[in-house]
Enzyme design. Structure first.
Site, PDB file in Angstrom:
ATOM      1  N   ASP A 218       0.831  -1.203   0.000  1.00 28.33           N
ATOM      2  CA  ASP A 218       0.000   0.000   0.000  1.00 28.33           C
ATOM      3  C   ASP A 218       0.873   1.264   0.000  1.00 28.33           C
ATOM      4  O   ASP A 218       1.868   1.349   0.732  1.00 28.33           O
ATOM      5  CB  ASP A 218      -0.863  -0.025   1.270  1.00 28.33           C
ATOM      6  CG  ASP A 218      -1.951   1.034   1.271  1.00 28.33           C
ATOM      7  OD1 ASP A 218      -2.844   0.953   0.433  1.00 28.33           O
ATOM      8  OD2 ASP A 218      -1.882   1.942   2.127  1.00 28.33           O
ATOM      9  N   GLU A 280       1.948  -0.425  -4.916  1.00 29.67           N
ATOM     10  CA  GLU A 280       0.904   0.563  -5.167  1.00 29.67           C
ATOM     11  C   GLU A 280       1.593   1.923  -5.016  1.00 29.67           C
ATOM     12  O   GLU A 280       1.693   2.484  -3.928  1.00 29.67           O
ATOM     13  CB  GLU A 280      -0.261   0.450  -4.176  1.00 29.67           C
ATOM     14  CG  GLU A 280      -1.447   1.287  -4.652  1.00 29.67           C
ATOM     15  CD  GLU A 280      -2.025   2.242  -3.627  1.00 29.67           C
ATOM     16  OE1 GLU A 280      -3.021   2.904  -3.963  1.00 29.67           O
ATOM     17  OE2 GLU A 280      -1.503   2.362  -2.512  1.00 29.67           O
TER      18      GLU A 280
HETATM   19  C1  NOJ Z   1      -4.290   3.066  -0.790  1.00 32.76           C
HETATM   20  C2  NOJ Z   1      -5.450   2.158  -0.590  1.00 32.76           C
HETATM   21  O1  NOJ Z   1      -5.692   1.458  -1.771  1.00 32.76           O
HETATM   22  C3  NOJ Z   1      -6.594   3.027  -0.147  1.00 32.76           C
HETATM   23  O2  NOJ Z   1      -7.803   2.329  -0.152  1.00 32.76           O
HETATM   24  C4  NOJ Z   1      -6.279   3.601   1.198  1.00 32.76           C
HETATM   25  O3  NOJ Z   1      -7.272   4.527   1.563  1.00 32.76           O
HETATM   26  C5  NOJ Z   1      -4.925   4.309   1.205  1.00 32.76           C
HETATM   27  N1  NOJ Z   1      -3.929   3.608   0.468  1.00 32.76           N
HETATM   28  C6  NOJ Z   1      -4.426   4.458   2.618  1.00 32.76           C
HETATM   29  O4  NOJ Z   1      -4.018   3.210   3.112  1.00 32.76           O
END
Ligand code: NOJ
Ligand code: MG
Length: 558
Positions: A218, A280
């Site tokens: 993440d 990500e």
């Molecule tokens: C990216 C995640 O995909 C999202 O859903 C989240 O709100 C943020 N990161 C914070 O963790």
């Protein structure tokens, strides 16, 4: 079939872009299906999807033809941000089941040949995590506070904003402030602290030992903050539209993040099997993103610049070219993605009024887009994506053609992006509505009780799996065909050339030892005549034989 009136077009200009890979690790070509567990399938009828529900539906995923699943967080969490606020990284939230259920799910997926990727959230914890509770209790200057970003005034808080609106700093009772790039219930960890590094290395080992095939990391670009925590002076509108480099702000894409991922890669490589991680990282431009997928870092990074491409032939060609060239420069596979749990579903997004708007921002005042045209474009966009060499991501429900549920009532919404934003932004609940499995069943077959943590709109029944399975021309059958042909023709690994047929038509040839597949997407207003010599393998709209209509894509072979 109607007789072909058209003859083969003369040899067109071809631009060679990409060579096939020489190695065949699974993650180079995998189609990976994202499961958002709260909304996928609910085995105990409490209105929240769970691990048992995923397990019960593995046969569906196998039949769809995906190679792997990525499961969004299922850890103990107060759910202030859909589980991306983790209170314990090494357990399962009772809402989702138990560790034994996780073990069973991993084993059952593996028995079907489906790999399992889980989500790791290293930038922040929940404020209910024992570490943050200990930090609050221990007070200023303590080692417990040094795991987070606690600071004193003056000078701080600085002007950093929370991603969800409002300031990125919250004050605690003794006067110190802590940093949270997301919700105030998601305090940022301080990655300069070795204890933080050790805790996450241990967490990766914990799950690798349980047999997971990899991790989705993440916000991988946020972990390191530039020293000094200086104020931001970026034009936020330009930044959110992807028009500035990501590292234009001092808390994103800082070079120090790469040390962390090199250590993690070495850890993954010490395990048997091809364990993999995907970043990500909302990082632009492509050459900066490529740094995350160097040979000793991530195997993959999500290609969000591609996701953001407007519905335009030049824009799509440019993204395909730039993506492949940059990935090739470091020997990494390209990845492709159109939807996930953070963005407006592509069946809606591809017809929104302002196509350059950030895909995660849904403004309350936006006009409601045309559902029919949206679905037609979404199917064509998917047909293009699934032919591209590399690895592709699907988000649950897109194979049913689901739309964004824009009309959710305010009282049903849970997303901090809505709750902190004063109602200007509707947030991401609309892409997280539970999946319809059976039209004539409680909660459309999401469970047996009819409970659903977000309300499903009435028209979701028409998208239900049982309405689409086996029905010619349905979106589900289109996805099944695309995945089957992709597998037969090994499209994940081939050379790619852009073919110049017409400026408003994207055309490309993917070639490998199974032959050449020509993919054509018509973004112009005039139909494109399919050459008489070509055989249609699959088309995004039914009944395409000799003319390819606007907003349709086709896979052809000789
Ligand atoms: C990216 C995640 O995909 C999202 O859903 C989240 O709100 C943020 N990161 C914070 O963790
Ligand atoms: Mg449940």
């Amino acid at each position: 079939m109607s007789p072909r009136k058209h003859h083969a077009t003369p040899e067109s200009a071809v631009e060679h872009v990409h060579d096939a890979f020489g190695t065949a690790e699974w993650w180079r070509t995998a189609v990976i299906y994202q499961v958002y567990p709260r909304s996928f399938a609910d085995s105990d009828g409490d209105g929240n999807g769970d691990l048992g529900g995923i397990r019960n539906r593995l046969a569906y995923l196998h039949d769809l033809g995906v190679d792997a699943i990525w499961i969004s967080p299922f850890y103990p969490s107060p759910q202030a941000d859909g589980g991306y606020d983790v209170a314990d990284h090494r357990d399962v939230d009772p809402m989702y089941g138990t560790l034994a259920d996780a073990d069973d799910l991993i084993a059952a997926a593996h028995a079907l040949g489906i790999r399992v990727i889980i989500d790791i959230v290293p930038n922040h914890t929940s404020d209910e995590h024992p570490w943050f509770q200990a930090a609050l209790a221990a007070g200023p200057g303590s080692p417990e506070r040094a795991r987070y970003w606690f600071v004193d005034s003056p000078g701080v808080p600085n002007n950093w904003p929370s991603e969800f609106g409002g300031p990125a700093w919250t004050q605690v009772a003794d006067g110190q402030w802590y940093l949270h790039l997301f919700d105030r219930k998601q305090p940022d960890l301080n990655w300069e602290n070795p204890e933080v590094r050790e805790m996450f290395a241990g967490t990766l080992r914990f799950w690798l030992d349980r047999g997971v095939d990899g991790f989705r990391i993440d916000v991988a670009h946020h972990l390191v903050k530039a020293p000094g925590l200086s104020d931001v002076d970026a034009d936020w509108d330009a930044y959110n539209r992807g028009a500035l480099p990501t590292n234009a702000v001092p808390f994103a894409d800082q070079d120090g993040v790469h040390d962390i991922y090199r250590q993690w890669r070495a850890l993954l490589d010490s395990y048997p099997g091809e364990r993999a991680m995907v970043a990500e990282a909302w990082v632009t431009p492509h050459d900066r993103l490529a740094r995350y997928v160097r040979a000793d870092e991530f195997q993959q990074a999500f290609n969000f610049d591609y996701m953001r491409a407007t519905w335009d032939a030049d824009a799509l060609r440019a993204q395909i070219r730039t993506t492949l060239r940059n990935a090739d420069s470091v020997g990494a596979p390209a990845t492709w993605v159109l939807s996930n749990h953070d963005v407006i579903r592509h069946a809606t997004r591809l017809v929104r009024a302002d196509p350059t708007m950030a895909p995660w921002i849904l403004e309350a005042t936006e006009p409601r887009p045309d559902t029919g045209l949206g679905l037609r474009r979404a199917r064509a966009a998917t047909a293009l994506m699934l032919a591209l060499p590399g690895s592709s991501y699907l988000y649950q429900g897109e194979e049913l053609g689901l739309r964004e549920v824009i009309e959710l009532p305010a009282k049903a919404r849970t997303d901090p992006d809505f709750l902190r934003g004063g109602g200007h932004r509707l947030g991401r609940d609309g892409c997280r509505v539970p999946i319809p499995w059976t039209k004539d069943a409680p909660a459309f077959g999401f469970n047996d009780t009819g409970a659903s943590w977000l309300p499903q709109p009435a028209d979701f029944g028409d998208y239900a799996v049982d309405r689409q399975r086996g029905r010619d021309g349905s979106t589900l059958e289109l996805y099944r065909s695309l995945l089957a042909v992709r597998r037969q023709r090994q499209l994940g690994n081939g050379s790619l050339a852009l073919v110049d047929l017409r400026p408003d038509v994207v055309a490309l040839d993917v070639t490998n030892d199974r032959g050449t597949t020509r993919i054509v997407l018509n973004l112009g207003s005039a139909p494109w005549p399919i050459p008489a010599s070509a055989r249609v393998l699959v088309a995004s709209t039914d009944g395409v034989t000799d003319l390819l209509p606007t907003d349709c894509a086709v896979w052809l072979t000789d």
